[in-house]
Design a protein around this motif. Sequence first.
Motif, PDB file in Angstrom:
ATOM      1  N   PHE A  87       0.836  -1.192   0.000  1.00 11.48           N
ATOM      2  CA  PHE A  87       0.000   0.000   0.000  1.00 11.48           C
ATOM      3  C   PHE A  87       0.877   1.252   0.000  1.00 11.48           C
ATOM      4  O   PHE A  87       0.649   2.201  -0.758  1.00 11.48           O
ATOM      5  CB  PHE A  87      -0.907  -0.037   1.230  1.00 11.48           C
ATOM      6  N   LEU A 112       0.980   4.152  -2.894  1.00 14.23           N
ATOM      7  CA  LEU A 112       0.748   5.568  -2.576  1.00 14.23           C
ATOM      8  C   LEU A 112       1.931   6.416  -3.002  1.00 14.23           C
ATOM      9  O   LEU A 112       1.773   7.469  -3.639  1.00 14.23           O
ATOM     10  CB  LEU A 112       0.498   5.742  -1.073  1.00 14.23           C
ATOM     11  N   PHE A 169      -1.341  11.148   4.760  1.00 18.91           N
ATOM     12  CA  PHE A 169      -1.025   9.723   4.896  1.00 18.91           C
ATOM     13  C   PHE A 169      -0.122   9.426   6.088  1.00 18.91           C
ATOM     14  O   PHE A 169      -0.073   8.311   6.586  1.00 18.91           O
ATOM     15  CB  PHE A 169      -0.358   9.195   3.617  1.00 18.91           C
ATOM     16  N   LEU A 170       0.608  10.425   6.512  1.00 20.77           N
ATOM     17  CA  LEU A 170       1.620  10.169   7.528  1.00 20.77           C
ATOM     18  C   LEU A 170       1.179  10.539   8.935  1.00 20.77           C
ATOM     19  O   LEU A 170       1.782  10.093   9.909  1.00 20.77           O
ATOM     20  CB  LEU A 170       2.897  10.946   7.151  1.00 20.77           C
ATOM     21  N   TYR A 171       0.090  11.327   9.042  1.00 26.73           N
ATOM     22  CA  TYR A 171      -0.209  11.822  10.395  1.00 26.73           C
ATOM     23  C   TYR A 171      -0.528  10.729  11.414  1.00 26.73           C
ATOM     24  O   TYR A 171      -0.197  10.884  12.596  1.00 26.73           O
ATOM     25  CB  TYR A 171      -1.327  12.894  10.362  1.00 26.73           C
ATOM     26  N   LEU A 175       0.991   8.262  12.102  1.00 24.05           N
ATOM     27  CA  LEU A 175       2.235   7.818  12.729  1.00 24.05           C
ATOM     28  C   LEU A 175       2.591   8.677  13.939  1.00 24.05           C
ATOM     29  O   LEU A 175       3.323   8.238  14.825  1.00 24.05           O
ATOM     30  CB  LEU A 175       3.364   7.886  11.703  1.00 24.05           C
ATOM     31  N   ILE A 214       0.534   9.621  16.110  1.00 29.29           N
ATOM     32  CA  ILE A 214      -0.419   9.354  17.187  1.00 29.29           C
ATOM     33  C   ILE A 214      -0.045   8.080  17.920  1.00 29.29           C
ATOM     34  O   ILE A 214       0.398   7.099  17.314  1.00 29.29           O
ATOM     35  CB  ILE A 214      -1.845   9.221  16.593  1.00 29.29           C
ATOM     36  N   TRP A 254     -10.107   3.058  16.684  1.00 25.41           N
ATOM     37  CA  TRP A 254     -10.625   1.984  15.840  1.00 25.41           C
ATOM     38  C   TRP A 254     -11.602   1.091  16.598  1.00 25.41           C
ATOM     39  O   TRP A 254     -12.540   0.564  16.033  1.00 25.41           O
ATOM     40  CB  TRP A 254      -9.477   1.174  15.236  1.00 25.41           C
ATOM     41  N   LEU A 281      -6.164  -4.106  10.268  1.00 27.76           N
ATOM     42  CA  LEU A 281      -6.663  -2.919   9.566  1.00 27.76           C
ATOM     43  C   LEU A 281      -6.201  -1.638  10.268  1.00 27.76           C
ATOM     44  O   LEU A 281      -5.697  -0.711   9.637  1.00 27.76           O
ATOM     45  CB  LEU A 281      -8.197  -2.958   9.488  1.00 27.76           C
ATOM     46  N   LEU A 314      -2.561  -1.151   9.689  1.00 24.76           N
ATOM     47  CA  LEU A 314      -2.295  -0.659   8.330  1.00 24.76           C
ATOM     48  C   LEU A 314      -2.541   0.840   8.255  1.00 24.76           C
ATOM     49  O   LEU A 314      -1.764   1.595   7.672  1.00 24.76           O
ATOM     50  CB  LEU A 314      -3.212  -1.360   7.315  1.00 24.76           C
ATOM     51  N   TRP A 315      -3.649   1.250   8.877  1.00 29.29           N
ATOM     52  CA  TRP A 315      -3.981   2.676   8.895  1.00 29.29           C
ATOM     53  C   TRP A 315      -2.849   3.474   9.534  1.00 29.29           C
ATOM     54  O   TRP A 315      -2.478   4.546   9.075  1.00 29.29           O
ATOM     55  CB  TRP A 315      -5.272   2.871   9.692  1.00 29.29           C
ATOM     56  N   SER A 350       0.963   2.554   7.169  1.00 31.95           N
ATOM     57  CA  SER A 350       1.163   2.657   5.719  1.00 31.95           C
ATOM     58  C   SER A 350       1.889   3.943   5.335  1.00 31.95           C
ATOM     59  O   SER A 350       2.744   3.955   4.452  1.00 31.95           O
ATOM     60  CB  SER A 350      -0.178   2.606   4.992  1.00 31.95           C
ATOM     61  N   GLY A 351       1.533   5.024   6.017  1.00 34.84           N
ATOM     62  CA  GLY A 351       2.158   6.301   5.710  1.00 34.84           C
ATOM     63  C   GLY A 351       3.660   6.267   5.919  1.00 34.84           C
ATOM     64  O   GLY A 351       4.416   6.874   5.158  1.00 34.84           O
ATOM     65  N   PHE A 352       4.066   5.516   6.920  1.00 39.46           N
ATOM     66  CA  PHE A 352       5.495   5.390   7.205  1.00 39.46           C
ATOM     67  C   PHE A 352       6.221   4.739   6.037  1.00 39.46           C
ATOM     68  O   PHE A 352       7.237   5.241   5.544  1.00 39.46           O
ATOM     69  CB  PHE A 352       5.665   4.565   8.476  1.00 39.46           C
TER      70      PHE A 352
END
Lengths: 296, 363, 298
Positions: free
Chosen positions: C86, C90, C108-110, C112, C114, C123, C162, C165-166, C169-171
């Motif tokens: 993913f 991206l 996409f990165l924010y 990370l 948190i 979630w 899931l 991944l959320w 993925s940005g990382f």
Amino acid sequence: MSTMTDNFVPRRKKRITGRSIAILAFLAMCAAFFCIPLYVVIVTSFKTMDQIRLGEIFSLPVTWTLEPWREAWSEACSGIKCEGVSAGFFASLKILFPSLILSLSVSSVTGYALALWNVRWAGTFMFILFMCAFVPFQIIMIPMIILTGKIGVYGTIWGVAVVHAVLALPILTLIFRNFYKDIPGEIMQAAIMDSGSFWRIYREIILPMSANIFIVVLILQITSIWNDFLIGITFGGLNNKPMTVILANTVISATGESSYNVDMAAALLTAIPPLLIYFVLGKFFVQGITAGAIKG
Amino acid sequence: MPTIAFEHIYKDYGSLRVLADLNLSVDDGEFLVLLGPSGCGKTTLLNMLAGLQDVTAGTIRIGEEDITELDPKDRGLAMVFQSYALYPTKSVRGNLKFGLAAQKLDRAEIDRRVQWAAELLQITPLMDRKPAHLSGGQRQRVAIGRALVKNVDVFLFDEPLSNLDAKLRTEMRLEIKTLHEQTKSTIVYVTHDQIEAMTMATRIAVMDGGVIQQFGTPDEVYETPANLFVAGFIGAPAMNILDATITSSGPQASATLSDGTKIDLSHYEFTANPNEGQAVKVGLRPEHFDTSGKGGVVSLTLPVASRERTGSDATIFLKFGDDLIAVRAEPAEARDVMVGDNFAVSFPAGKLNLFDAQTGQRM
Amino acid sequence: MAIRWSRWSPQIALAPAVIVTAVAFIGSIGWTIYISFTGSRRFPDYAIDPERWSRQYERLAKDRAWGISLDNLIVFGIGSLLAIVFGFILAAMIEREKRGEDVFRTIFLYPLAISLIVTGIVWRWMFNPSLGVENFLHQLGWESASFDWLSSAETAMYGIILASLWQSSGFFMALMLSGLKSINSEIWSAARLDGVGVFRLYIEIIIPMMKFTFLTCAILLSLGVVKAYDIIVAMTNGGPGQSTWMPALFTINAYSAKSNIAYASAAAVMMLVITLAIFLPLLLLFIWQQKRRKAAVA
């Protein structure tokens, strides 16, 4: 002049292609996937419990209320204590400062010594540090509990701070070392001929050149300490729980009906400090995580 | 006052030996240039003198003192680096002051010296600027200033002019030379640029492959190169080197070039007696040819291959078998000859160089 | 001769780091390995019974919860690989379509930034069976939709995957993006002039050129998978039953709930072994590739 303009026939601007539109649409959908949870948390934290019970998770609050935020900050119960996540906020701050000072000073000096001075065993030591950066925390957890207990810091702010500093030492040292080794060799040679003093060169030449890497490491460390849960819960004892631990206790071990709006407000309160740093100093944040990743 | 002496110096990098039993000594007040192609060991030698690299075996002395094991800051040296190595976060003043860090001086003395160096190098208006806001030439001056304030007897320069453009290089060359005459200090200067060496040095040590090929004044090195390497390395356009065979020895010595042309060697000062039939190399500098084509120890009439105009000079290339012989000529003269014309040149006695073809050493 | 202080000061400056490494890392790892062969319970007991030195490991092998933890580790590891895929997609799209690069990257990165605890709680709320996304889907009229993954043992792990991944993925996108940017821009131009199709360009040229980035991602991912703890605590706390246990959770639980130091140590040693088993081959591959590249350059 006129002939020049006569010959000037502007070309049509390139129009956005179908492929670009498809890519942008896909990226926008992904962006939505990343944004939805944040949106849900924010709207939930401003809703009343009455509205939440209707089960419309995506709808905006009918009446906006700050009550959940107030409650989360100062009243929500974590275990038997009901003082909100504010206690954790201040505990986290108190952990942050000594830990940052310890880890940054030791790792920058170590990185400087390894990168710029001739130490015969530097290569071996760096390999060991490299391996240490990857061991799972659990393998050193129990002896660290016993050790911190022996020196009397277990269960205190200092205990958590020291363990954070110890755990961050390998990776931060490698980051600093990689930064310092790119300092031109001739500058270091000139400094050795001019002064020859390890500490003086560090203080007067190297430190002023390190502003950028210090910000990067600082942000990396602040976010990782603030977001830590395991070290806080293991070493903080009963009275020095960082914010994440208080939050987890408030939300997860709550009895009776959960006040989801208060839970979400508490979660947001915990997430706001690192998010602020991220949105304000994003460039350094990205540098930090990629440096920590690739050099590590 | 110091004489710098390298005694039986060895330097190994792992299993690679770059210097073996090197000996060299420089008198007080000399301007020594270590000249050679890159990788010849000249910078290694300088760094060992500065204390920035360890010596594998041997002794380095300044005066009577053995400094081989001393810390760089305690050797009483100052160094100017190729990249200038200015401290980027310090102002010019800060850079100069930090040069005095190892010397315990009172503030007034520090200020006095900094001001003196600034005036000498005309950088007083720049004192509060950061290196990033200086031009290349200004940085160079600051780097020299940082060395000057130390008030030491020995200065080391590591290719200090290689990052400057041609015009500035000429200026700085003069300035460094003037500085040497004013301060009467000893200078060890590393470069691969023969013009810098010829113009500034009082002594040149030509190095290749970790060995000092020749050590002497610029004139000696130029006029009587000790071997084929020095002969080919110094001078531009390079010395013409031709194969020849000794045809007779003794007082009426002579040699024959590959095309049968005879060379009269009766005036040549041999350092070693030649044998008849011995293969030799004859070295003829382009500027020594006589373009009137008469007299001399050897006369040649050869077809012109090409001409080159280089500002105040011109070079005519003559076809000699498969080789080219470069001849310096007046520009007007060069303009008049045509490619393919025959051109007569001769070479005067006393300017000729003769080398043993086997060992490459001067004969 | 003057004492060469400059030789000593760096070594003195390194002392704190050396001591910390020796005590907190090497010493502690050694201690944990040793204790795992003893019968210690609440407090360390340094006697090793030569007949039964391996009893903790034998017990681990029989422990159903440990078996579940290992199974989950594999499921979680395979699931998390999607984050690399993913992330690459991206990054490739952002790199190709320069428009909006900063905005997309920031979004996409924010996650990370948190805490995983917060991520888990968020979630968990989305997965809430009666008030969360499932309820919303039902209200939309999609009656059969099921988004109540956390309350069933079969699907709980996928819920955690899931969320993770959320979060991550940005990382991987950021790493891939910096890898993509280091590729010489002339390659893109050359490919355009040659008329190479986009898909072939990526498969045959770009991805092989980025094998270092992919290896780095794989190494980091594997380390993260073995360490996974916070997000499980926040989302399921191991439940339902023991269905979402993972080695890290198992180890902590053996220490804090069971108060069994030797057992927890044995589990921790197994975590180290797993880490090394994944990490060392990848690292060797990395070093080997690097040597090959150097040899090719030389």
